[in-house]
Design a protein around this motif. Sequence first.
Motif, PDB file in Angstrom:
ATOM      1  N   LYS A 151       0.858  -1.184   0.000  1.00  0.00           N
ATOM      2  CA  LYS A 151       0.000   0.000   0.000  1.00  0.00           C
ATOM      3  C   LYS A 151       0.897   1.237   0.000  1.00  0.00           C
ATOM      4  N   VAL A 152       0.759   2.044  -1.024  1.00  0.00           N
ATOM      5  CA  VAL A 152       1.528   3.286  -1.134  1.00  0.00           C
ATOM      6  C   VAL A 152       0.517   4.411  -1.020  1.00  0.00           C
ATOM      7  N   LEU A 153       0.535   5.131   0.097  1.00  0.00           N
ATOM      8  CA  LEU A 153      -0.555   6.036   0.446  1.00  0.00           C
ATOM      9  C   LEU A 153      -0.055   7.451   0.702  1.00  0.00           C
ATOM     10  N   GLY A 154      -0.517   8.390  -0.121  1.00  0.00           N
ATOM     11  CA  GLY A 154      -0.174   9.791   0.096  1.00  0.00           C
ATOM     12  C   GLY A 154       0.423  10.442  -1.141  1.00  0.00           C
ATOM     13  N   PRO A 155       0.485  11.775  -1.159  1.00  0.00           N
ATOM     14  CA  PRO A 155       0.944  12.519  -2.344  1.00  0.00           C
ATOM     15  C   PRO A 155       2.452  12.727  -2.380  1.00  0.00           C
ATOM     16  N   PHE A 156       3.217  11.672  -2.328  1.00  0.00           N
ATOM     17  CA  PHE A 156       4.679  11.762  -2.364  1.00  0.00           C
ATOM     18  C   PHE A 156       5.203  10.981  -3.565  1.00  0.00           C
ATOM     19  N   THR A 157       6.512  10.998  -3.741  1.00  0.00           N
ATOM     20  CA  THR A 157       7.130  10.370  -4.910  1.00  0.00           C
ATOM     21  C   THR A 157       7.914   9.124  -4.512  1.00  0.00           C
ATOM     22  N   VAL A 158       7.759   8.083  -5.302  1.00  0.00           N
ATOM     23  CA  VAL A 158       8.597   6.889  -5.205  1.00  0.00           C
ATOM     24  C   VAL A 158       9.594   6.991  -6.363  1.00  0.00           C
ATOM     25  N   GLY A 159      10.871   7.089  -6.051  1.00  0.00           N
ATOM     26  CA  GLY A 159      11.887   7.375  -7.050  1.00  0.00           C
ATOM     27  C   GLY A 159      12.089   6.268  -8.069  1.00  0.00           C
ATOM     28  N   ASN A 160      12.709   6.617  -9.172  1.00  0.00           N
ATOM     29  CA  ASN A 160      12.985   5.665 -10.249  1.00  0.00           C
ATOM     30  C   ASN A 160      13.769   4.456  -9.733  1.00  0.00           C
ATOM     31  N   GLY A 161      13.370   3.282 -10.198  1.00  0.00           N
ATOM     32  CA  GLY A 161      14.118   2.072  -9.870  1.00  0.00           C
ATOM     33  C   GLY A 161      13.901   1.542  -8.467  1.00  0.00           C
ATOM     34  N   ALA A 162      12.964   2.113  -7.712  1.00  0.00           N
ATOM     35  CA  ALA A 162      12.718   1.656  -6.344  1.00  0.00           C
ATOM     36  C   ALA A 162      11.960   0.325  -6.343  1.00  0.00           C
ATOM     37  N   LYS A 163      12.040  -0.374  -5.209  1.00  0.00           N
ATOM     38  CA  LYS A 163      11.310  -1.627  -5.027  1.00  0.00           C
ATOM     39  C   LYS A 163      10.552  -1.570  -3.705  1.00  0.00           C
ATOM     40  N   ILE A 164       9.256  -1.886  -3.779  1.00  0.00           N
ATOM     41  CA  ILE A 164       8.413  -1.892  -2.588  1.00  0.00           C
ATOM     42  C   ILE A 164       8.089  -3.346  -2.264  1.00  0.00           C
ATOM     43  N   GLY A 165       8.485  -3.796  -1.083  1.00  0.00           N
ATOM     44  CA  GLY A 165       8.317  -5.193  -0.698  1.00  0.00           C
ATOM     45  C   GLY A 165       6.865  -5.576  -0.473  1.00  0.00           C
ATOM     46  N   ALA A 166       6.582  -6.873  -0.555  1.00  0.00           N
ATOM     47  CA  ALA A 166       5.226  -7.392  -0.376  1.00  0.00           C
ATOM     48  C   ALA A 166       4.680  -7.028   0.997  1.00  0.00           C
ATOM     49  N   GLY A 167       3.421  -6.555   1.023  1.00  0.00           N
ATOM     50  CA  GLY A 167       2.752  -6.231   2.270  1.00  0.00           C
ATOM     51  C   GLY A 167       3.204  -4.952   2.941  1.00  0.00           C
ATOM     52  N   SER A 168       4.090  -4.215   2.328  1.00  0.00           N
ATOM     53  CA  SER A 168       4.586  -2.968   2.938  1.00  0.00           C
ATOM     54  C   SER A 168       3.523  -1.883   2.896  1.00  0.00           C
ATOM     55  N   ILE A 169       3.570  -0.999   3.867  1.00  0.00           N
ATOM     56  CA  ILE A 169       2.718   0.201   3.868  1.00  0.00           C
ATOM     57  C   ILE A 169       3.656   1.399   3.843  1.00  0.00           C
ATOM     58  N   VAL A 170       3.654   2.094   2.719  1.00  0.00           N
ATOM     59  CA  VAL A 170       4.603   3.194   2.495  1.00  0.00           C
ATOM     60  C   VAL A 170       3.863   4.516   2.629  1.00  0.00           C
ATOM     61  N   LEU A 171       4.347   5.363   3.528  1.00  0.00           N
ATOM     62  CA  LEU A 171       3.676   6.634   3.817  1.00  0.00           C
ATOM     63  C   LEU A 171       4.573   7.844   3.584  1.00  0.00           C
ATOM     64  N   ASN A 172       5.824   7.592   3.185  1.00  0.00           N
ATOM     65  CA  ASN A 172       6.774   8.683   3.015  1.00  0.00           C
ATOM     66  C   ASN A 172       7.563   8.517   1.724  1.00  0.00           C
ATOM     67  N   GLU A 173       8.227   9.584   1.342  1.00  0.00           N
ATOM     68  CA  GLU A 173       9.045   9.629   0.129  1.00  0.00           C
ATOM     69  C   GLU A 173      10.035   8.461   0.077  1.00  0.00           C
ATOM     70  N   VAL A 174      10.209   7.927  -1.124  1.00  0.00           N
ATOM     71  CA  VAL A 174      11.176   6.844  -1.334  1.00  0.00           C
ATOM     72  C   VAL A 174      12.213   7.325  -2.352  1.00  0.00           C
ATOM     73  N   PRO A 175      13.490   7.322  -2.009  1.00  0.00           N
ATOM     74  CA  PRO A 175      14.520   7.795  -2.952  1.00  0.00           C
ATOM     75  C   PRO A 175      14.709   6.812  -4.097  1.00  0.00           C
ATOM     76  N   PRO A 176      15.323   7.248  -5.194  1.00  0.00           N
ATOM     77  CA  PRO A 176      15.587   6.349  -6.324  1.00  0.00           C
ATOM     78  C   PRO A 176      16.412   5.139  -5.905  1.00  0.00           C
ATOM     79  N   ASN A 177      16.097   3.993  -6.520  1.00  0.00           N
ATOM     80  CA  ASN A 177      16.854   2.742  -6.348  1.00  0.00           C
ATOM     81  C   ASN A 177      16.843   2.217  -4.918  1.00  0.00           C
ATOM     82  N   ALA A 178      15.862   2.649  -4.128  1.00  0.00           N
ATOM     83  CA  ALA A 178      15.755   2.168  -2.747  1.00  0.00           C
ATOM     84  C   ALA A 178      14.845   0.948  -2.685  1.00  0.00           C
ATOM     85  N   THR A 179      15.056   0.124  -1.670  1.00  0.00           N
ATOM     86  CA  THR A 179      14.183  -1.005  -1.383  1.00  0.00           C
ATOM     87  C   THR A 179      13.503  -0.747  -0.052  1.00  0.00           C
TER      88      THR A 179
END
Length: 238
Positions: free
Chosen positions: A136-164
């Motif tokens: 679940k990626v929730l909110g008006p922020f950016t997930v950077g290029n090349g990032a990976k979001i793991g199964a079942g994660s709840i993402v509420l904040n900015e994710v930098p490029p190429n981050a896991t």
Amino acid sequence: MKSVYAFTAIKRDLNAVMKYDPATRNKFEAALCSSGFHALLMYRFFHFLHVHRYFLLARILSSLTRFFTGIEIHPGATIGHGVFIDHGSGVVIGETAVVGNNVIIYQGVTLGGTGKDKGKRHPTIGDNVMICSGAKVLGPFTVGNGAKIGAGSIVLNEVPPNATVVGVPGRIVRIAGKRVDDVCTDILNQAVPDPVEDDIAALSAKVAELENKITEMQASVKKTDNKNDKTDKGTEQK
């Protein structure tokens, strides 16, 4: 995100199914059997209607697509080309969400809002991002290029490029394949000065300055003494 014609986008979406789904043997099978491709195909059409202000018709087609595919994409969402939605059941993409090119989305993913924001309420997903099952990626922020979001994660904040990102709430565990602890250590070593070392350097500089002044004063005193000696000798000779 570079825009392309709808036909080109559809072709690239089909190619993405062939590239990322090992269970699909040919494009004919992908076109007939991939619910993710069907949802994106219909999205291209009802998004066109939404852009041209046929809002009700676009929402009706969106609802029909959700009924047949189990994938809910709001007509107002912006989706790039080469996107692959695998299995797809339970995927939700909100109205103000932006999805870049060559993004992989697995089943149960939500690109939604928190209910606290107005206007831009949903995330912006960069290019070449992978969002795994149930994330679940929730909110008006950016997930950077090349990032990976793991199964079942709840993402509420900015994710930098190429981050896991993994966990609830989501936390960054790797950046560009390197553990975050190692990255932080490198950053600290490079960017954060040692205060003790700085104090020693400042004291050394001050001591050197004082030594220079003392040397100058000694030279001045010696010069004055020599001048006085010469004056005394001249007086004695007279």
